[in-house]
Design a protein around this motif. Structure first.
Motif, mmCIF file in Angstrom:
data_model
loop_
_atom_site.group_PDB
_atom_site.id
_atom_site.type_symbol
_atom_site.label_atom_id
_atom_site.label_comp_id
_atom_site.label_asym_id
_atom_site.label_seq_id
_atom_site.Cartn_x
_atom_site.Cartn_y
_atom_site.Cartn_z
ATOM 1 N N ILE A 265 3.841 -13.370 3.565
ATOM 2 C CA ILE A 265 2.457 -13.297 2.866
ATOM 3 C C ILE A 265 1.882 -14.718 2.543
ATOM 4 O O ILE A 265 0.772 -15.045 2.853
ATOM 5 C CB ILE A 265 2.423 -12.151 1.814
ATOM 6 N N ARG A 266 2.950 -15.266 1.871
ATOM 7 C CA ARG A 266 2.318 -16.992 1.698
ATOM 8 C C ARG A 266 1.984 -17.566 2.713
ATOM 9 O O ARG A 266 1.193 -18.771 2.629
ATOM 10 C CB ARG A 266 3.466 -17.353 0.854
ATOM 11 N N ARG A 267 2.564 -17.310 3.771
ATOM 12 C CA ARG A 267 2.240 -18.256 5.082
ATOM 13 C C ARG A 267 0.903 -17.747 5.719
ATOM 14 O O ARG A 267 0.561 -18.330 6.461
ATOM 15 C CB ARG A 267 3.305 -17.801 6.361
ATOM 16 N N SER A 268 0.683 -16.550 5.105
ATOM 17 C CA SER A 268 -0.926 -15.945 5.955
ATOM 18 C C SER A 268 -2.253 -16.507 5.139
ATOM 19 O O SER A 268 -2.206 -15.832 4.153
ATOM 20 C CB SER A 268 -0.587 -14.438 6.052
ATOM 21 N N ALA A 269 -2.902 -17.149 5.599
ATOM 22 C CA ALA A 269 -4.133 -17.698 5.232
ATOM 23 C C ALA A 269 -5.038 -16.363 5.236
ATOM 24 O O ALA A 269 -5.892 -16.206 4.397
ATOM 25 C CB ALA A 269 -4.889 -18.663 5.689
ATOM 26 N N THR A 270 -5.005 -15.663 6.400
ATOM 27 C CA THR A 270 -5.662 -14.331 6.459
ATOM 28 C C THR A 270 -5.485 -13.390 5.418
ATOM 29 O O THR A 270 -6.719 -12.647 4.862
ATOM 30 C CB THR A 270 -5.304 -13.595 7.586
ATOM 31 N N ILE A 271 -4.440 -12.967 4.774
ATOM 32 C CA ILE A 271 -4.276 -12.229 3.837
ATOM 33 C C ILE A 271 -4.816 -12.684 2.504
ATOM 34 O O ILE A 271 -5.299 -11.943 1.776
ATOM 35 C CB ILE A 271 -2.592 -11.776 3.613
ATOM 36 N N GLN A 272 -4.546 -14.020 2.249
ATOM 37 C CA GLN A 272 -5.131 -14.529 1.018
ATOM 38 C C GLN A 272 -6.802 -14.287 1.020
ATOM 39 O O GLN A 272 -7.128 -13.775 -0.004
ATOM 40 C CB GLN A 272 -4.793 -15.938 1.198
ATOM 41 N N GLU A 273 -7.293 -14.698 2.303
ATOM 42 C CA GLU A 273 -8.720 -14.477 2.241
ATOM 43 C C GLU A 273 -9.037 -12.741 2.101
ATOM 44 O O GLU A 273 -10.127 -12.673 1.594
ATOM 45 C CB GLU A 273 -9.226 -14.948 3.630
ATOM 46 N N LEU A 274 -8.254 -11.953 2.754
ATOM 47 C CA LEU A 274 -8.552 -10.641 2.819
ATOM 48 C C LEU A 274 -8.788 -10.112 1.407
ATOM 49 O O LEU A 274 -9.478 -9.090 1.069
ATOM 50 C CB LEU A 274 -7.651 -9.826 3.568
ATOM 51 N N ASN A 275 -7.746 -10.516 0.494
ATOM 52 C CA ASN A 275 -7.849 -10.010 -0.907
ATOM 53 C C ASN A 275 -8.889 -10.647 -2.003
ATOM 54 O O ASN A 275 -8.785 -10.224 -3.014
ATOM 55 C CB ASN A 275 -6.286 -10.201 -1.340
ATOM 56 N N VAL A 276 -9.524 -11.603 -1.428
ATOM 57 C CA VAL A 276 -10.570 -12.454 -2.235
ATOM 58 C C VAL A 276 -11.700 -11.202 -2.720
ATOM 59 O O VAL A 276 -12.152 -11.023 -3.641
ATOM 60 C CB VAL A 276 -11.290 -13.651 -1.654
ATOM 61 N N PRO A 277 -12.164 -10.590 -1.387
ATOM 62 C CA PRO A 277 -13.275 -9.757 -1.810
ATOM 63 C C PRO A 277 -12.799 -8.376 -2.502
ATOM 64 O O PRO A 277 -13.730 -7.954 -3.406
ATOM 65 C CB PRO A 277 -13.529 -9.219 -0.300
ATOM 66 N N LEU B 144 4.435 -10.532 10.922
ATOM 67 C CA LEU B 144 3.220 -11.220 10.060
ATOM 68 C C LEU B 144 1.937 -10.506 10.539
ATOM 69 O O LEU B 144 1.038 -10.238 9.607
ATOM 70 C CB LEU B 144 3.424 -12.572 10.117
ATOM 71 N N ALA B 145 1.696 -10.248 11.747
ATOM 72 C CA ALA B 145 0.492 -9.611 12.392
ATOM 73 C C ALA B 145 0.337 -8.118 11.812
ATOM 74 O O ALA B 145 -0.478 -7.679 11.680
ATOM 75 C CB ALA B 145 0.487 -9.936 13.944
ATOM 76 N N VAL B 146 1.666 -7.422 11.609
ATOM 77 C CA VAL B 146 1.447 -6.417 11.241
ATOM 78 C C VAL B 146 1.166 -6.152 9.764
ATOM 79 O O VAL B 146 0.267 -5.070 9.284
ATOM 80 C CB VAL B 146 3.011 -5.422 11.046
ATOM 81 N N LEU B 147 1.796 -7.035 9.059
ATOM 82 C CA LEU B 147 1.138 -7.272 7.605
ATOM 83 C C LEU B 147 -0.435 -7.460 7.378
ATOM 84 O O LEU B 147 -1.019 -6.900 6.687
ATOM 85 C CB LEU B 147 2.218 -8.561 6.809
ATOM 86 N N GLU B 148 -0.959 -8.576 8.185
ATOM 87 C CA GLU B 148 -2.178 -8.889 8.031
ATOM 88 C C GLU B 148 -3.097 -7.610 8.505
ATOM 89 O O GLU B 148 -4.226 -7.431 8.023
ATOM 90 C CB GLU B 148 -2.513 -9.974 9.083
#
Length: 242
Positions: A154-166, A94-98
């Motif tokens: 990816i669904r577990r990661s709030a970080t990835i969700q936030e990264l894609n907003v911008p 997950l850290a790699v994905l983020e």
């Protein structure tokens, strides 16, 4: 260990075992100790190294195929240290994905699309997407692997969700400026536009081997890549224009 030959008058030559030079042993021990101090005293550097190696391992072998033992060996660390930093194999994945999504989004924000005319901004964004995905095939393979897991991590990661907003906001801002300026049609969804850009650029990397094998056309030659890049940019711009 080295062997010297000692001559014995009665029995002939005898092998004599001689220990390795003490200086070399001490030097090896010192180097190992220094490497350990780097790992302990520079956790950011250690974590970055683990992420870099793990990215290649997960991209090539997927979550199931990658091995923590191999990652530890390649980074000169230990399984215990990896688990200390990332909790588990899934935590490292997950850290790699983020980190993969963080990298592309950080570069996107440096494009300064807001300083360009809408069409020029759109061309820049599409060209960047093409270039980044072509230059980072590991990112494509990670996304493909995560789709094999149906987006579970990816669904577990709030970080990835936030990264894609911008990223969506940037596309929307360019599009809305184009609509306001009478350059772009007004019946489009910015997320759909983002999807179309991603799909066109993604295919060029994800399907390059199969496409080349089927149609006997190399997609790796600079001239072919340049032509494909120009085609994708032109397709997107013509699709969005009034």
């Amino acid at each position: 260990m080295n062997e010297l030959v000692r001559t014995s008058p009665a029995h002939g030559p005898e092998p004599v075992t001689v220990p390795a030079p003490r200086r070399r042993v001490a030097r090896d021990a010192t180097a190992a100790s220094a490497a350990e101090r780097v790992r302990v005293n520079d956790p950011d550097r250690t974590m970055a190294n683990i992420l870099e190696v793990a990215t290649s391992e997960f991209a090539d072998k997927g979550l199931a195929g990658a091995r923590i033992d191999e990652i530890a060996a390649l980074t000169h660390t230990s399984k215990r240290m990896i688990y200390y930093y990332f909790g588990s194999k899934e935590g490292l994945y997950l850290a790699v994905l983020e980190e993969a999504y963080r990298r592309i989004r950080q570069i996107e924000t440096s494009l300064r699309l807001e300083d360009m005319e809408p069409e020029a901004a759109l061309r820049t964004l599409v060209g960047f997407t093409f270039d980044y995905q072509l230059g980072n095939p590991e990112f494509i393979r990670l996304v493909m692997n995560e789709n094999m897991h149906r987006g579970e991590f990816i669904r577990r990661s709030a970080t990835i969700q936030e990264l894609n907003v911008p990223a969506i906001n940037a596309v929307q801002a360019v599009y809305e400026r184009g609509v306001a300026g009478g350059v772009f049609r007004s019946d489009m969804d910015p997320i759909d536009l983002h999807m179309s850009i991603s799909a066109l650029c993604f295919f060029n990397v994800s399907n390059s081997h199969t496409f080349s094998a089927i149609f006997k056309r190399s997609l790796d030659e600079p001239s072919a890549l340049a032509q494909r890049r120009d085609s994708i940019i032109e397709m997107v711009v013509r699709f969005v224009r009034c």
